[in-house]
Structures are given as C-alpha cells and as structure tokens.
Design a protein around this motif. Structure first.
Motif, PDB file in Angstrom:
ATOM      1  N   CYS A 186      33.874  45.326  31.833  1.00 16.57           N
ATOM      2  CA  CYS A 186      35.279  45.425  32.189  1.00 16.57           C
ATOM      3  C   CYS A 186      35.730  46.859  31.943  1.00 16.57           C
ATOM      4  O   CYS A 186      34.901  47.746  31.730  1.00 16.57           O
ATOM      5  CB  CYS A 186      36.123  44.404  31.427  1.00 16.57           C
ATOM      6  SG  CYS A 186      35.768  44.240  29.673  1.00 16.57           S
ATOM      7  N   GLY A 187      37.022  47.107  32.005  1.00 16.69           N
ATOM      8  CA  GLY A 187      37.519  48.453  31.794  1.00 16.69           C
ATOM      9  C   GLY A 187      37.225  49.376  32.965  1.00 16.69           C
ATOM     10  O   GLY A 187      36.978  48.959  34.090  1.00 16.69           O
ATOM     11  N   ALA A 194      35.069  57.649  37.986  1.00 16.27           N
ATOM     12  CA  ALA A 194      34.048  58.689  37.952  1.00 16.27           C
ATOM     13  C   ALA A 194      33.541  58.962  36.544  1.00 16.27           C
ATOM     14  O   ALA A 194      32.369  59.309  36.346  1.00 16.27           O
ATOM     15  CB  ALA A 194      34.593  59.980  38.565  1.00 16.27           C
ATOM     16  N   THR A 195      34.415  58.816  35.551  1.00 15.14           N
ATOM     17  CA  THR A 195      34.013  58.962  34.152  1.00 15.14           C
ATOM     18  C   THR A 195      34.597  57.809  33.357  1.00 15.14           C
ATOM     19  O   THR A 195      35.621  57.223  33.734  1.00 15.14           O
ATOM     20  CB  THR A 195      34.498  60.296  33.539  1.00 15.14           C
ATOM     21  OG1 THR A 195      35.941  60.323  33.536  1.00 15.14           O
ATOM     22  CG2 THR A 195      33.976  61.488  34.310  1.00 15.14           C
ATOM     23  N   ILE A 196      33.947  57.509  32.235  1.00 13.75           N
ATOM     24  CA  ILE A 196      34.431  56.408  31.395  1.00 13.75           C
ATOM     25  C   ILE A 196      34.437  56.866  29.942  1.00 13.75           C
ATOM     26  O   ILE A 196      33.757  57.822  29.570  1.00 13.75           O
ATOM     27  CB  ILE A 196      33.560  55.143  31.575  1.00 13.75           C
ATOM     28  CG1 ILE A 196      32.105  55.376  31.111  1.00 13.75           C
ATOM     29  CG2 ILE A 196      33.542  54.715  33.025  1.00 13.75           C
ATOM     30  CD1 ILE A 196      31.756  54.719  29.846  1.00 13.75           C
ATOM     31  N   GLY A 197      35.220  56.149  29.132  1.00 12.86           N
ATOM     32  CA  GLY A 197      35.230  56.431  27.699  1.00 12.86           C
ATOM     33  C   GLY A 197      34.126  55.655  27.011  1.00 12.86           C
ATOM     34  O   GLY A 197      33.112  56.211  26.603  1.00 12.86           O
ATOM     35  N   ASP A 198      34.282  54.349  26.925  1.00  7.89           N
ATOM     36  CA  ASP A 198      33.277  53.462  26.343  1.00  7.89           C
ATOM     37  C   ASP A 198      32.855  52.434  27.383  1.00  7.89           C
ATOM     38  O   ASP A 198      33.541  52.218  28.379  1.00  7.89           O
ATOM     39  CB  ASP A 198      33.843  52.717  25.122  1.00  7.89           C
ATOM     40  CG  ASP A 198      34.399  53.667  24.061  1.00  7.89           C
ATOM     41  OD1 ASP A 198      33.810  54.745  23.897  1.00  7.89           O
ATOM     42  OD2 ASP A 198      35.421  53.316  23.450  1.00  7.89           O
ATOM     43  N   PHE A 251      37.838  33.283  29.679  1.00  5.37           N
ATOM     44  CA  PHE A 251      37.033  34.395  30.176  1.00  5.37           C
ATOM     45  C   PHE A 251      37.693  35.117  31.354  1.00  5.37           C
ATOM     46  O   PHE A 251      37.759  36.349  31.386  1.00  5.37           O
ATOM     47  CB  PHE A 251      35.653  33.885  30.590  1.00  5.37           C
ATOM     48  CG  PHE A 251      34.714  34.971  31.060  1.00  5.37           C
ATOM     49  CD1 PHE A 251      34.138  35.841  30.157  1.00  5.37           C
ATOM     50  CD2 PHE A 251      34.411  35.111  32.408  1.00  5.37           C
ATOM     51  CE1 PHE A 251      33.275  36.846  30.584  1.00  5.37           C
ATOM     52  CE2 PHE A 251      33.541  36.104  32.846  1.00  5.37           C
ATOM     53  CZ  PHE A 251      32.966  36.971  31.931  1.00  5.37           C
ATOM     54  N   GLY A 252      38.198  34.383  32.339  1.00  2.09           N
ATOM     55  CA  GLY A 252      38.801  35.013  33.511  1.00  2.09           C
ATOM     56  C   GLY A 252      40.035  35.816  33.168  1.00  2.09           C
ATOM     57  O   GLY A 252      40.234  36.924  33.686  1.00  2.09           O
ATOM     58  N   ALA A 253      40.882  35.255  32.306  1.00  3.65           N
ATOM     59  CA  ALA A 253      42.102  35.968  31.916  1.00  3.65           C
ATOM     60  C   ALA A 253      41.758  37.229  31.127  1.00  3.65           C
ATOM     61  O   ALA A 253      42.371  38.286  31.321  1.00  3.65           O
ATOM     62  CB  ALA A 253      42.996  35.053  31.084  1.00  3.65           C
ATOM     63  N   ALA A 254      40.766  37.110  30.230  1.00  4.40           N
ATOM     64  CA  ALA A 254      40.359  38.285  29.454  1.00  4.40           C
ATOM     65  C   ALA A 254      39.746  39.345  30.356  1.00  4.40           C
ATOM     66  O   ALA A 254      39.992  40.552  30.187  1.00  4.40           O
ATOM     67  CB  ALA A 254      39.364  37.866  28.372  1.00  4.40           C
ATOM     68  N   LEU A 255      38.954  38.913  31.340  1.00  6.24           N
ATOM     69  CA  LEU A 255      38.331  39.862  32.263  1.00  6.24           C
ATOM     70  C   LEU A 255      39.392  40.595  33.075  1.00  6.24           C
ATOM     71  O   LEU A 255      39.317  41.813  33.280  1.00  6.24           O
ATOM     72  CB  LEU A 255      37.367  39.115  33.183  1.00  6.24           C
ATOM     73  CG  LEU A 255      36.426  39.947  34.057  1.00  6.24           C
ATOM     74  CD1 LEU A 255      35.593  40.893  33.220  1.00  6.24           C
ATOM     75  CD2 LEU A 255      35.522  39.029  34.872  1.00  6.24           C
ATOM     76  N   GLN A 256      40.400  39.854  33.522  1.00  5.43           N
ATOM     77  CA  GLN A 256      41.495  40.484  34.259  1.00  5.43           C
ATOM     78  C   GLN A 256      42.259  41.460  33.374  1.00  5.43           C
ATOM     79  O   GLN A 256      42.549  42.585  33.771  1.00  5.43           O
ATOM     80  CB  GLN A 256      42.437  39.391  34.801  1.00  5.43           C
ATOM     81  CG  GLN A 256      43.469  39.862  35.813  1.00  5.43           C
ATOM     82  CD  GLN A 256      44.664  40.567  35.188  1.00  5.43           C
ATOM     83  OE1 GLN A 256      45.061  40.259  34.062  1.00  5.43           O
ATOM     84  NE2 GLN A 256      45.227  41.518  35.912  1.00  5.43           N
ATOM     85  N   TYR A 257      42.524  41.029  32.161  1.00  5.10           N
ATOM     86  CA  TYR A 257      43.318  41.837  31.227  1.00  5.10           C
ATOM     87  C   TYR A 257      42.605  43.141  30.851  1.00  5.10           C
ATOM     88  O   TYR A 257      43.221  44.210  30.806  1.00  5.10           O
ATOM     89  CB  TYR A 257      43.595  41.002  29.972  1.00  5.10           C
ATOM     90  CG  TYR A 257      44.437  41.677  28.919  1.00  5.10           C
ATOM     91  CD1 TYR A 257      45.831  41.597  28.961  1.00  5.10           C
ATOM     92  CD2 TYR A 257      43.848  42.389  27.872  1.00  5.10           C
ATOM     93  CE1 TYR A 257      46.615  42.215  27.981  1.00  5.10           C
ATOM     94  CE2 TYR A 257      44.620  43.004  26.903  1.00  5.10           C
ATOM     95  CZ  TYR A 257      45.996  42.921  26.958  1.00  5.10           C
ATOM     96  OH  TYR A 257      46.764  43.529  25.996  1.00  5.10           O
ATOM     97  N   PHE A 258      41.312  43.050  30.591  1.00  3.38           N
ATOM     98  CA  PHE A 258      40.579  44.225  30.106  1.00  3.38           C
ATOM     99  C   PHE A 258      39.965  45.073  31.220  1.00  3.38           C
ATOM    100  O   PHE A 258      39.326  46.080  30.944  1.00  3.38           O
ATOM    101  CB  PHE A 258      39.486  43.799  29.122  1.00  3.38           C
ATOM    102  CG  PHE A 258      40.013  43.245  27.831  1.00  3.38           C
ATOM    103  CD1 PHE A 258      40.708  44.058  26.948  1.00  3.38           C
ATOM    104  CD2 PHE A 258      39.842  41.917  27.495  1.00  3.38           C
ATOM    105  CE1 PHE A 258      41.215  43.559  25.752  1.00  3.38           C
ATOM    106  CE2 PHE A 258      40.337  41.404  26.307  1.00  3.38           C
ATOM    107  CZ  PHE A 258      41.025  42.230  25.427  1.00  3.38           C
ATOM    108  N   THR A 259      40.172  44.666  32.492  1.00  3.21           N
ATOM    109  CA  THR A 259      39.656  45.454  33.614  1.00  3.21           C
ATOM    110  C   THR A 259      40.709  46.359  34.211  1.00  3.21           C
ATOM    111  O   THR A 259      40.464  47.541  34.456  1.00  3.21           O
ATOM    112  CB  THR A 259      39.094  44.521  34.714  1.00  3.21           C
ATOM    113  OG1 THR A 259      37.934  43.859  34.235  1.00  3.21           O
ATOM    114  CG2 THR A 259      38.715  45.323  35.956  1.00  3.21           C
ATOM    115  N   GLY A 260      41.870  45.843  34.492  1.00  7.17           N
ATOM    116  CA  GLY A 260      42.882  46.603  35.220  1.00  7.17           C
ATOM    117  C   GLY A 260      43.408  47.807  34.463  1.00  7.17           C
ATOM    118  O   GLY A 260      43.375  47.861  33.227  1.00  7.17           O
TER     119      GLY A 260
END
Length: 604
Positions: A186-187, A194-198, A251-260
């Motif tokens: 996610c995230g 193009a770049t990510i933190g963690d 899982f779905g709600a967490a995935l949505q929350y931590f992706t956007g």
C-alpha cells in the motif's frame, strides 16, 4: 536480491573504485561483466561451484573477473576489492549522487582534499577549496555546491525501481505463509510513484505473532527495526519495510486507507460523511443511528470506538467504493485530481495494461552503449511475445560521451547489420535454439536535440529510418522558456516520430529541464509526434502529470524501456504504471497498437 544481482553490484562498485583511482579500460570491462552476470539466468553460485571456467563462460566475463566471482562466493569477500575500499574510504554512492560528480571526481577530491562524505564535499565547496584543485575551477565548484541540496534530499527517498523488486519479494514470501489470507503493498509504492519513503505491507490474518516472527526471519531482511503483536519493521536492501496485520473483514478498508494520498482520502471520507457514513481503516460504518456523543468521542478514542455504528463495507476495496456509490478507483489515480468525481459518475478511464504493449520502440545494442548484440535484443523481444521491436541506438551528438554515438555512415552500416541479425534470429528459431522469431524489426535511431532544438543527425539519414526518437541529452540546466522553445522545435521536425525522455531527468540524480509541458504536448499533438514515457526506473520521463496533459491534448504516448540489456525490457511495467498515473488508456499508447497501425502513424 539474487546472488547474481549481488555479484553484479560488487562488480559495479569495483568499476567505480578503479575509475576513481585513475585506472583505464578495466572499469568498462567490469561494468559490462556486471550487466551480463545480472542478465545470466542460471544462479551464479551454481556456476561458481563448478569453478572459474564455468563462470568465465558468461559473455564478457574474463578469467580475472571469474576468479574474483568465485572468490566472493566461496569466502564472502574479494581481497582486491577490500584493498580498494581501504585505499579509497569514501561514500561513493552519496558523493556521486551529486550531479557532475563521478568516480574520477571523487578520486581526485579525496586525493587532494580528503573528501569522503557529502558533508565534507559541501564544506570544501563552501570554503572555496575545490576550485584550487587542479582540473577544477570556480564554475565547477559552484555547480557542485548548487547540486548538493538536491542530492541530499534525494537520498531520503528510494526510487520505485529499487524498491518495487524488494516489495515483490516480500509479497511472495508472505503470500506463501499458511496463516496469511491476503497480502498487498500500500502507500506510495502501490500508487507507483517515482520515489517512495518506506515499503508498506498489509496482511489479512487471524494470526499475529506467527506472521511477525516469520517476517522478522525473512531471509532478505538485513535487520529488525521493531516487532510488536500486529506490526513489525525490517530493513531490506537499505529500505525500511513496514508490516501491518489486520482482520480479514477490515482488509479492504485498511488497504484503501493506507494507499490513497492524503487529499484523495479526505475527499472520499467527506463523501462518506455526506451519506451519514464514517470511513476509517477499520471499515465503512453507518453512523446515522449513532448519537452525537458517541461520534464526538470517536475522534480520539481507542480502537473499539473507531468501529462505532454498523459496518457496511470493509473486507474489500471494491466494496468500500461501491458502498459510496463510486466505481473502484485504480491506485495510480488516487491523488485527488478529479478521480473521485469521475468514479462517482462512472467515467473513470479504462487504463492501459502492461500486457497490451505490442512492442518496444526504444532499445539499445552494443553498437552504442548497450551490452548485447542486435540479435540478442531481438531474441529477447521475441521471448516476450512482442509483435515488433525497434533497434534505436544513440546517434552521435551533444551529450553523448565517448565514441558510443553513431554517425551517418555507421547508421547506414547498422541498417545492414539489423537485416543480418533478423536472419540470424529467424535461423536460430527454425533450429529450435531460440524463441519464435515472429517479430517485426524496425531500424531507428535515438537522435539528439541540441540546445536550440535542432536535430543533430542529417535529415537525409533520418528520412531513411523506420522511426526517429529525438531526446535531450545536453544543456539540461537551461531555463524553462528556452527548454519549451527547444522541445517544440524538436517535435515539429518532420522526421521526428517520438520525443524521448522530455525533461532528461534522472531521478534522485538531476531534475532535468522544466519546459511548459502543456505547450510542448500541444505542439506534439499538432505535429503527430508521440511523447515518450521512458520506463527506465531512473527516468520515468514523461511523468504522470505530463502524460495527462498529453492525453488531454490528443498526443500519442509511447511507453518505451530504453533497454540496454534484455532484462531491462521488463521495465515496461514501470512505464505503463506511470502512464496510468496520467490517465492513459490503451488507445492513447502508440506501442499498444498493431504493427499496421504503428506504420500508419510513422508514415503520416
């Protein structure tokens, strides 16, 4: 990281240190050997167990390099490399992250000033000491000083192309655990920035401790940073990898929350509020019957109070968006750039998929700075099931160093070599020695755009080629107005088919030019010139914003790998996801078209 990649990285370090100490020729040999070790399918440790002769069978790996590889596999180090490290104890990666500072510069500044780190480089530049070193001057010193802040900031983030393979290995490892129901990244990495933190990983499971224990024992993890009951963090290949474990119904709600992105999530949460719903990482809840006291307490309450109301969605992302009367929003679009409104109106684009690419329009061979023959690159394209493949080596011109660029005579000579290579690949396929060679091969060139926008290869030569990619390789520090005029002139050239990596940026290395991209893509659309999304993870140029501007203007997009080795053809996925960030559909992508339609575009 495979042992092949590990050994290749050591050979590249070897090359840098040799170059820094003034050794000629050998650095190139080590870099070519590194490319071939990385590309070699059989595990290097297996070959090393058979001895130096087996390792030396890898193309461009001579006896001396083979012996060092065997030494490393058997002992865990290379004595000569350790000696070079001791003689030149510098942070090579940190120092060469500064644009204009290569291994030779690092070696010179260490010898003259004892510079070993980025901080010491900055101090020397600020003190005016660099300009006093032979071969340097005030302008070079100022350029170094100007580029240090960018290099320092860039080191805080990891390039997508470096992080995604680590994430893929983590996904595969966790996915094999019996206790894991679902696992996803996610995230920012899931949005293909193009770049990510963690690297952020999300797991659905009823178990906690067994998964955390297995995660901290992951063979790719260099160290454990922290480990709790439902969370853990490790470091792998220099990047922090964070794991979070949730219940399956969340899982779905967490995935949505931590992706956007934050802005996307705020917009979606506001949509929930308008419907008497509450959205958080635990689910989507109907709070229409919850009194104000409960909802007020919810703002800073414990986990249980975050689940106030009746859960109406949460197990899947699709379910969360559907409950909000929205179409599923692809992760690449979650930036609050109109996707929420489009999803609500069911007007999201049908984004291009990697599998829809029919060929690669920008690749290199050992005729310029590539590491493999024309036939080897064609065969690699055939193995990937492509309908067509373009050989487009560098033309000589500004920004092309050494003798790697082809002049007009060499381009004409290569045209015959391409025909010969096609025959060679077809013969090998008929003999059952290679992949089905039913791939059309086009001969092109990557020409150079000078500072004023002229193409530095003769028009008569360009006219005889199947395709011309024109790219900026020099004057990458010019101002925005000059850059805009330059690129517009280039896309309007009658023989230019594709504008290659428009800004010339190298991620975490240099920012490149900053043209008025809307003006450039409008001119490209009018001229019938495609805009390249260079899928090399060091470039990803044009970026998503430029792609969206091009799509809106009606300009075609070409997702090209700029591959210099067969394995780099697999970088196409980075370009496709970058194009998706720009809302590109299949019809927008030139090399998702059939060969006949591609030829129509090129001949138009």
């Amino acid at each position: 990281m495979s042992r092949n990649d590990e050994v290749a990285a050591l050979l590249e370090e070897f090359a840098d240190l040799l170059e820094a100490t003034g050794v000629e020729y050998k650095p190139t040999a080590y870099r070519r050997a590194a490319e071939n070790v990385r590309e070699h399918a059989p595990p290097i440790e297996g070959l090393a167990s058979e001895g130096e002769d087996a390792v030396a069978e890898i193309d461009r790996v001579g006896d001396a390099i083979a012996s060092k590889i065997v030494e490393y596999i058997e002992t865990g180090e290379i004595e000569e490399l350790e000696a070079l490290r001791a003689d030149l104890p510098v942070d090579m990666a940190g120092l060469t992250a500064v644009e204009g500072v290569g291994p030779k510069t690092v070696g010179s500044l260490y010898e003259a000033l004892g510079v070993t780190t980025l901080d010491e480089l900055e101090a020397a530049a600020e003190a005016g000491e660099i300009q006093e070193v032979s071969g340097f001057g005030a302008k070079t010193e100022q350029n170094i000083l100007d580029n240090i802040p960018f290099a320092r900031e860039a080191r805080k983030r990891t390039r997508l192309g470096d992080a995604r393979p680590v994430a893929d290995e983590a996904l595969a490892y966790l996915g094999d655990l019996d206790a894991v129901e679902s696992v996803e990244v996610c995230g920012s990495i899931r949005r293909w920035m193009a770049t990510i933190g963690d690297i952020d990983l999300l797991v659905a499971s009823e178990a906690r401790e067994p998964i955390v224990e297995a995660f901290t024992e992951w063979p790719e993890a260099d160290e454990t940073i922290e480990a709790g009951t439902g969370k853990a963090s490790v470091r792998a290949s220099g990047t922090r990898v964070d794991l979070r474990i949730v219940d399956g119904e969340e899982f779905g709600a967490a995935l949505q929350y931590f992706t956007g992105s934050r802005a996307h999530n705020v917009a979606v949460r506001n949509r929930a509020i308008d419907r008497n719903l509450k959205l958080n990482e635990y689910g989507l809840f109907d709070v229409s019957d919850v009194d104000d006291a409960d909802t007020a307490a919810d703002d800073d309450a414990e986990v249980d109070s975050r689940r106030v109301g009746e859960r109406v969605a949460g197990a899947t992302e699709v379910g969360v968006y559907e409950a909000l009367d929205m179409a599923f929003v692809p992760p690449e679009l979650r930036e609050d750039a109109g996707e929420v409104e489009a999803a609500a109106a069911d007007e999201l684009p049908a984004l291009v998929e990697t599998a829809e690419l029919r060929g690669d329009l920008h690749t290199h061979t050992d005729w310029s700075d590539g590491g493999f023959t024309i036939a080897e690159m064609i065969d690699a394209a055939a193995e990937r099931g492509y309908d067509y493949h373009v050989v487009s080596d560098h033309a000589a011109g500004p920004g092309i160093f050494g003798n790697t660029g082809l002049d007009e005579a060499a381009i004409a000579e290569q045209s015959e070599a391409v025909a010969d290579a096609v025959s060679e690949v077809e013969g090998a396929a008929l003999a059952g020695e290679s992949a089905d060679a039913d791939v059309a091969v086009l001969h092109g060139i990557e020409a150079n755009i000078d500072a004023e926008g002229a193409i530095t290869t003769a028009d008569e030569t360009l006219a005889g080629l199947d395709i011309v990619i024109a790219s900026p390789h020099s004057a990458l520090d010019q101002d925005g107005e000059a850059a805009t005029e330059r690129l517009i002139r280039a896309v309007e050239h009658p023989h230019v088919d594709v504008l290659g990596h428009p800004t010339g940026r190298l991620i975490n290395r240099r920012p490149g030019i900053t043209p008025d991209i809307e003006a450039v893509v409008a001119a490209a659309a009018d001229a019938g010139t495609a805009i390249e999304v260079n899928a090399n993870p060091a470039r990803l140029d044009a970026d998503g914003d430029a792609v969206r501007a091009a799509v809106d203007a009606g300009a075609a997009i070409a997702v090209n790998t700029d591959a210099h080795t067969p394995r780099e053809l697999d970088n196409a996925r980075y370009g496709v996801h970058t194009a998706r960030r720009g809302w590109a559909e299949t019809a927008d992508v030139l090399n998702a078209r059939s060969l006949d339609d591609l030829r129509i575009f090129l001949d138009d």
